[in-house]
Design a protein around this motif. Structure first.
Motif, short mmCIF file in Angstrom:
data_model
loop_
_atom_site.label_atom_id
_atom_site.label_comp_id
_atom_site.label_asym_id
_atom_site.label_seq_id
_atom_site.Cartn_x
_atom_site.Cartn_y
_atom_site.Cartn_z
N ALA A 79 0.84 -1.20 0.00
CA ALA A 79 0.00 0.00 0.00
C ALA A 79 0.87 1.25 0.00
CB ALA A 79 -0.91 0.00 1.22
N GLU B 115 -6.62 3.31 -5.72
CA GLU B 115 -7.60 4.34 -5.40
C GLU B 115 -7.13 5.25 -4.29
OE1 GLU B 115 -10.65 4.31 -7.03
OE2 GLU B 115 -9.83 2.66 -8.23
N MET B 116 -6.09 4.82 -3.57
CA MET B 116 -5.63 5.65 -2.45
C MET B 116 -4.91 6.88 -2.97
SD MET B 116 -4.06 2.87 0.18
CE MET B 116 -4.94 1.40 0.61
N THR C 67 1.44 4.12 -3.10
CA THR C 67 0.92 5.47 -2.90
C THR C 67 2.05 6.48 -2.81
OG1 THR C 67 0.77 4.97 -0.53
CG2 THR C 67 -1.25 4.78 -1.82
N THR D 55 1.15 -3.24 -13.65
CA THR D 55 0.16 -4.04 -12.92
C THR D 55 0.28 -5.50 -13.29
OG1 THR D 55 -1.29 -2.17 -13.26
CG2 THR D 55 -2.26 -4.09 -12.23
N ILE E 92 -6.63 -7.70 -3.03
CA ILE E 92 -7.53 -6.59 -2.69
C ILE E 92 -6.72 -5.32 -2.48
CG2 ILE E 92 -9.04 -5.69 -0.88
CD1 ILE E 92 -10.02 -8.59 -0.48
N LEU E 93 -5.60 -5.47 -1.76
CA LEU E 93 -4.79 -4.31 -1.45
C LEU E 93 -4.20 -3.70 -2.71
CD1 LEU E 93 -1.67 -3.31 -0.98
CD2 LEU E 93 -3.51 -2.39 0.41
N TYR F 241 -5.41 -3.70 -5.62
CA TYR F 241 -6.47 -2.97 -6.32
C TYR F 241 -6.78 -1.67 -5.60
CZ TYR F 241 -11.02 -1.92 -8.34
OH TYR F 241 -12.07 -1.29 -8.94
N GLU F 242 -6.93 -1.76 -4.26
CA GLU F 242 -7.31 -0.59 -3.49
C GLU F 242 -6.24 0.49 -3.51
OE1 GLU F 242 -10.06 0.32 -1.73
OE2 GLU F 242 -11.09 -1.41 -2.59
N SER F 243 -4.98 0.07 -3.55
CA SER F 243 -3.92 1.07 -3.48
C SER F 243 -3.96 1.98 -4.70
CB SER F 243 -2.55 0.40 -3.37
OG SER F 243 -2.22 -0.24 -4.58
#
Lengths: 222, 114
Positions: free
Chosen positions: A52, B93-94, A56, B38, B86-87, B89-91
């Protein structure tokens, strides 16, 4: 024929009534597996958080091929070669661990088991030495917990945290292996009639290798 | 309980497969550019999970254990694998973070760097 600790072969009190192994593994082995599972969750949490944070902060995230390009004793650019060597050492030490378990359980050969345990320990110590060199090289090159000349400071912080936590596991694994080696040489396994303890620390050692495979992919390749 | 298969099948074949998968990962790392990021990352994770399964199945002997034990370990692991994807994919959007301040950075013993 592999020798294990004695237990009922047919459940006298029903499968869950006690005195039997419902999942086919003795208490120590089962508990080692469940501990490994819980430790895997901890590492997964760390690595997923790394993912994460890495994605980012893509703007100033260093390129692993540029950061990890040194090899001890060689001038110049050898991208990812040293970490490839570290991975090789750890995987081979896993193989010597498997051979140690087989020498003990299948062949009841105390000497052979001890030799393979020794090779595994030496592999682990070599890996730790390599990791120490890698750390010292990065720190002297300007990547620490507080600063990063190659980019985002999070890179170094996450790197040292996660490889440090893994290195801690390697260290405890080496210590456990040394204890078991001493017991093997002492004839303790022959005295109790089985080499199950070698198998249990073997599971822990393979887990350490498994985690490294993930750490290597996430930090050095992604 | 006799050993399952020959030593080559149990020990050396999985080792060769692990080395081959690692070699493929290195190849991908050096040849695939950042445009396919990706896909590259997903392939790395899938290959690493494959390596993990080989280590668990052969080195940790899980393939030859009772089915109940295999499931009791595999089911929670699948949750972790799901969390990884999941992470990823979500990252996307962060919100992106701040770059590190280019403060006074020193290289220790840079001149003696050998």
């Amino acid at each position: 024929m592999a020798q294990h600790a004695q237990v009922q072969t047919t459940p006298k009190n029903g499968i869950w009534g006690g005195g039997y192994e419902p999942l086919g593994a003795n208490f120590g082995k089962l508990m080692m597996w469940f501990f490994i599972l819980s430790d895997a969750f901890t590492f997964s949490a760390l690595l997923i958080s790394y993912g994460a944070l890495r994605f980012t902060h893509s703007a100033d995230w260093p390129n692993p091929e540029k950061v990890f390009h040194a090899f001890p004793g060689i001038e110049g650019h050898a991208p990812l070669v040293f970490v490839g060597l570290m991975t090789f050492i750890l995987i081979v030490s896993s193989v010597t661990m498997v051979l140690a378990v087989e020498a003990g359980q299948e062949e009841k050969n105390r000497e052979k088991c001890a030799w393979y345990m020794l090779l595994t320990i030496l592999g682990g110590l070599t890996f730790l030495g390599c990791q120490a060199w890698e750390w010292s090289h990065l720190i002297h090159g300007g990547i620490t917990l507080h600063q990063n000349v190659e980019g985002n400071v999070l890179f170094g912080q996450l790197f040292f945290l996660i490889t440090g936590f893994h290195g801690f596991h390697v260290t405890t694994g080496v210590i456990l292996n040394i204890i078991v080696l001493v017991l093997v040489l002492d004839g303790y396994m022959d005295k109790i009639g089985h080499y199950d303890l070698v198998e249990k620390v073997g599971l822990y050692w393979h887990f350490v290798d498994l985690v490294w495979v993930f750490v290597f992919t996430f930090f050095y390749l992604v | 309980m006799a050993a399952h298969g020959t030593q080559f099948q149990r020990v050396w074949m999985p080792l060769i497969i692990l080395f081959l998968i690692t070699a493929v990962e290195f190849l991908i790392a050096f040849t695939v550019g950042p445009e396919l990021k990706t896909l590259k990352v997903s392939v790395f994770i899938i290959l690493t999970i494959l390596k993990a399964f080989y280590i668990m199945a052969y080195f940790m002997h899980l393939k030859f254990e009772k089915v109940g034990l295999i499931y009791s370990l595999l089911a929670p692991t699948l949750f972790v694998v799901a969390l990884i994807f999941i992470l990823l994919y979500e990252s996307a959007e962060m919100p992106q973070g701040e770059p590190s301040p280019k403060s006074k950075v020193e290289k220790v013993e840079k001149s003696e760097h050998h």
